[in-house]
Design a protein around this motif. Structure first.
Motif, PDB file in Angstrom:
ATOM      1  N   LEU A  43      66.555  15.322  20.712  1.00  0.00           N
ATOM      2  CA  LEU A  43      65.220  15.909  20.553  1.00  0.00           C
ATOM      3  C   LEU A  43      64.867  16.064  19.078  1.00  0.00           C
ATOM      4  O   LEU A  43      63.758  15.732  18.661  1.00  0.00           O
ATOM      5  N   PHE A  44      65.819  16.547  18.272  1.00  0.00           N
ATOM      6  CA  PHE A  44      65.596  16.669  16.839  1.00  0.00           C
ATOM      7  C   PHE A  44      65.287  15.317  16.216  1.00  0.00           C
ATOM      8  O   PHE A  44      64.366  15.181  15.408  1.00  0.00           O
ATOM      9  N   PHE A  45      66.037  14.287  16.604  1.00  0.00           N
ATOM     10  CA  PHE A  45      65.813  12.944  16.067  1.00  0.00           C
ATOM     11  C   PHE A  45      64.423  12.431  16.425  1.00  0.00           C
ATOM     12  O   PHE A  45      63.690  11.935  15.572  1.00  0.00           O
ATOM     13  N   VAL A  46      64.050  12.547  17.681  1.00  0.00           N
ATOM     14  CA  VAL A  46      62.769  12.005  18.136  1.00  0.00           C
ATOM     15  C   VAL A  46      61.595  12.749  17.506  1.00  0.00           C
ATOM     16  O   VAL A  46      60.619  12.138  17.076  1.00  0.00           O
ATOM     17  N   LEU A  47      61.677  14.056  17.409  1.00  0.00           N
ATOM     18  CA  LEU A  47      60.551  14.827  16.891  1.00  0.00           C
ATOM     19  C   LEU A  47      60.431  14.804  15.374  1.00  0.00           C
ATOM     20  O   LEU A  47      59.322  14.860  14.842  1.00  0.00           O
ATOM     21  N   PHE A  48      61.561  14.695  14.647  1.00  0.00           N
ATOM     22  CA  PHE A  48      61.504  14.855  13.201  1.00  0.00           C
ATOM     23  C   PHE A  48      62.051  13.701  12.376  1.00  0.00           C
ATOM     24  O   PHE A  48      61.815  13.673  11.164  1.00  0.00           O
ATOM     25  N   GLN A  49      62.799  12.740  12.953  1.00  0.00           N
ATOM     26  CA  GLN A  49      63.417  11.729  12.117  1.00  0.00           C
ATOM     27  C   GLN A  49      63.240  10.284  12.580  1.00  0.00           C
ATOM     28  O   GLN A  49      63.518   9.379  11.821  1.00  0.00           O
ATOM     29  N   ALA A  50      62.816  10.038  13.783  1.00  0.00           N
ATOM     30  CA  ALA A  50      62.665   8.660  14.266  1.00  0.00           C
ATOM     31  C   ALA A  50      61.604   7.934  13.440  1.00  0.00           C
ATOM     32  O   ALA A  50      60.531   8.483  13.186  1.00  0.00           O
ATOM     33  N   PRO A  51      61.881   6.720  12.992  1.00  0.00           N
ATOM     34  CA  PRO A  51      60.870   5.984  12.218  1.00  0.00           C
ATOM     35  C   PRO A  51      59.746   5.493  13.127  1.00  0.00           C
ATOM     36  O   PRO A  51      59.964   4.667  14.003  1.00  0.00           O
ATOM     37  N   VAL A  52      58.546   6.040  12.928  1.00  0.00           N
ATOM     38  CA  VAL A  52      57.379   5.696  13.742  1.00  0.00           C
ATOM     39  C   VAL A  52      56.152   5.597  12.836  1.00  0.00           C
ATOM     40  O   VAL A  52      56.216   5.881  11.651  1.00  0.00           O
ATOM     41  N   GLY A  74      59.442  10.842  12.701  1.00  0.00           N
ATOM     42  CA  GLY A  74      59.320  11.708  13.863  1.00  0.00           C
ATOM     43  C   GLY A  74      57.944  11.681  14.486  1.00  0.00           C
ATOM     44  O   GLY A  74      56.960  11.283  13.875  1.00  0.00           O
ATOM     45  N   LEU A  75      57.895  12.112  15.741  1.00  0.00           N
ATOM     46  CA  LEU A  75      56.635  12.100  16.477  1.00  0.00           C
ATOM     47  C   LEU A  75      55.741  13.292  16.139  1.00  0.00           C
ATOM     48  O   LEU A  75      54.551  13.260  16.427  1.00  0.00           O
ATOM     49  N   ILE A  76      56.289  14.330  15.516  1.00  0.00           N
ATOM     50  CA  ILE A  76      55.478  15.503  15.210  1.00  0.00           C
ATOM     51  C   ILE A  76      54.897  15.460  13.812  1.00  0.00           C
ATOM     52  O   ILE A  76      53.739  15.788  13.598  1.00  0.00           O
ATOM     53  N   LEU A  77      55.691  15.069  12.826  1.00  0.00           N
ATOM     54  CA  LEU A  77      55.242  15.104  11.446  1.00  0.00           C
ATOM     55  C   LEU A  77      54.423  13.872  11.095  1.00  0.00           C
ATOM     56  O   LEU A  77      54.619  12.803  11.658  1.00  0.00           O
ATOM     57  N   GLY A  78      53.539  14.019  10.146  1.00  0.00           N
ATOM     58  CA  GLY A  78      52.693  12.923   9.711  1.00  0.00           C
ATOM     59  C   GLY A  78      53.302  12.155   8.545  1.00  0.00           C
ATOM     60  O   GLY A  78      54.463  12.326   8.185  1.00  0.00           O
ATOM     61  N   CYS A  79      52.479  11.336   7.917  1.00  0.00           N
ATOM     62  CA  CYS A  79      52.925  10.474   6.819  1.00  0.00           C
ATOM     63  C   CYS A  79      52.896  11.228   5.488  1.00  0.00           C
ATOM     64  O   CYS A  79      52.846  12.446   5.452  1.00  0.00           O
ATOM     65  N   HIS A  80      52.873  10.480   4.394  1.00  0.00           N
ATOM     66  CA  HIS A  80      52.898  11.065   3.051  1.00  0.00           C
ATOM     67  C   HIS A  80      51.596  11.752   2.660  1.00  0.00           C
ATOM     68  O   HIS A  80      51.575  12.523   1.709  1.00  0.00           O
ATOM     69  N   LEU A  81      50.519  11.506   3.365  1.00  0.00           N
ATOM     70  CA  LEU A  81      49.233  12.133   3.043  1.00  0.00           C
ATOM     71  C   LEU A  81      49.256  13.612   3.417  1.00  0.00           C
ATOM     72  O   LEU A  81      49.686  13.983   4.512  1.00  0.00           O
ATOM     73  N   GLY A 108      52.866   2.382  18.912  1.00  0.00           N
ATOM     74  CA  GLY A 108      53.545   1.189  18.428  1.00  0.00           C
ATOM     75  C   GLY A 108      54.912   1.069  19.071  1.00  0.00           C
ATOM     76  O   GLY A 108      55.343   1.937  19.831  1.00  0.00           O
ATOM     77  N   GLY A 109      55.590  -0.001  18.767  1.00  0.00           N
ATOM     78  CA  GLY A 109      56.903  -0.243  19.353  1.00  0.00           C
ATOM     79  C   GLY A 109      57.910   0.832  19.012  1.00  0.00           C
ATOM     80  O   GLY A 109      58.710   1.252  19.852  1.00  0.00           O
ATOM     81  N   GLN A 110      57.879   1.321  17.779  1.00  0.00           N
ATOM     82  CA  GLN A 110      58.827   2.349  17.367  1.00  0.00           C
ATOM     83  C   GLN A 110      58.572   3.667  18.086  1.00  0.00           C
ATOM     84  O   GLN A 110      59.507   4.349  18.501  1.00  0.00           O
ATOM     85  N   ALA A 111      57.321   4.039  18.234  1.00  0.00           N
ATOM     86  CA  ALA A 111      56.994   5.283  18.929  1.00  0.00           C
ATOM     87  C   ALA A 111      57.336   5.182  20.408  1.00  0.00           C
ATOM     88  O   ALA A 111      57.811   6.139  21.015  1.00  0.00           O
ATOM     89  N   LYS A 112      57.102   4.018  20.998  1.00  0.00           N
ATOM     90  CA  LYS A 112      57.465   3.816  22.401  1.00  0.00           C
ATOM     91  C   LYS A 112      58.968   3.941  22.577  1.00  0.00           C
ATOM     92  O   LYS A 112      59.443   4.562  23.534  1.00  0.00           O
ATOM     93  N   LEU A 113      59.740   3.337  21.676  1.00  0.00           N
ATOM     94  CA  LEU A 113      61.197   3.408  21.760  1.00  0.00           C
ATOM     95  C   LEU A 113      61.685   4.846  21.606  1.00  0.00           C
ATOM     96  O   LEU A 113      62.559   5.298  22.345  1.00  0.00           O
ATOM     97  N   ALA A 114      61.115   5.586  20.680  1.00  0.00           N
ATOM     98  CA  ALA A 114      61.510   6.982  20.483  1.00  0.00           C
ATOM     99  C   ALA A 114      61.165   7.829  21.700  1.00  0.00           C
ATOM    100  O   ALA A 114      61.977   8.638  22.159  1.00  0.00           O
ATOM    101  N   THR A 115      59.980   7.651  22.244  1.00  0.00           N
ATOM    102  CA  THR A 115      59.556   8.430  23.406  1.00  0.00           C
ATOM    103  C   THR A 115      60.419   8.112  24.617  1.00  0.00           C
ATOM    104  O   THR A 115      60.910   9.014  25.299  1.00  0.00           O
TER     105      THR A 115
END
Length: 131
Positions: A43-52, A74-81, A108-115
């Motif tokens: 859960l920690f990986f998917v929400l905060f560290q998975a490349p998406v 991660g699926l919760i945090l945004g990009c550098h902006l 995208g493919g990365q978000a689908k894989l993480a989810t």
């Protein structure tokens, strides 16, 4: 060509946790505490560290929402902006319908894989707890 920084393999460590969960399904080597710890790590990986992709809302034009395509962790945090960092949990998230909220999970493919990895990991853990 020399690589800079840490290896790119370590950004996918959560999928190793998923593999351990899947491989443990057949045996009785793990107890409930180990399954709970592995699901917590996943859960920690998917929400905060998975490349998406970021997936934060860039603009709304005539009912069409455009999402940010920058890389994110991660699926919760945004990009550098700065505006995108916590936008997914901010005011815009609460004003959208469920269909628009979950578009970022499948952006995208990365978000689908993480989810999907979190869903599969959770199902495997529940099965492992009750076997």
């Amino acid at each position: 060509m020399a690589s800079r920084g840490k290896s790119n393999v370590w950004q996918y460590w959560g999928y190793g946790v998923l593999a351990v969960l899947l491989l443990s399904l057949g045996g009785k080597a793990f107890g409930p505490a180990i399954y709970a710890a592995l699901v917590g790590l996943l859960l920690f990986f998917v929400l905060f560290q998975a490349p998406v992709y970021c997936g934060a809302i860039n603009r709304k034009r005539g009912g069409v929402i455009e999402f940010c395509r920058n890389n994110s962790a991660g699926l919760i945090l945004g990009c550098h902006l700065r505006q995108h960092k916590l936008q997914k949990l901010g005011r815009d998230w609460w004003s959208l319908g469920w269909r628009q909220k979950t578009e970022g999970l499948w952006s995208g493919g990365q978000a689908k894989l993480a989810t999907l990895s979190f869903v599969v990991g959770t199902v495997v853990s529940v099965i492992g707890l009750f076997k």
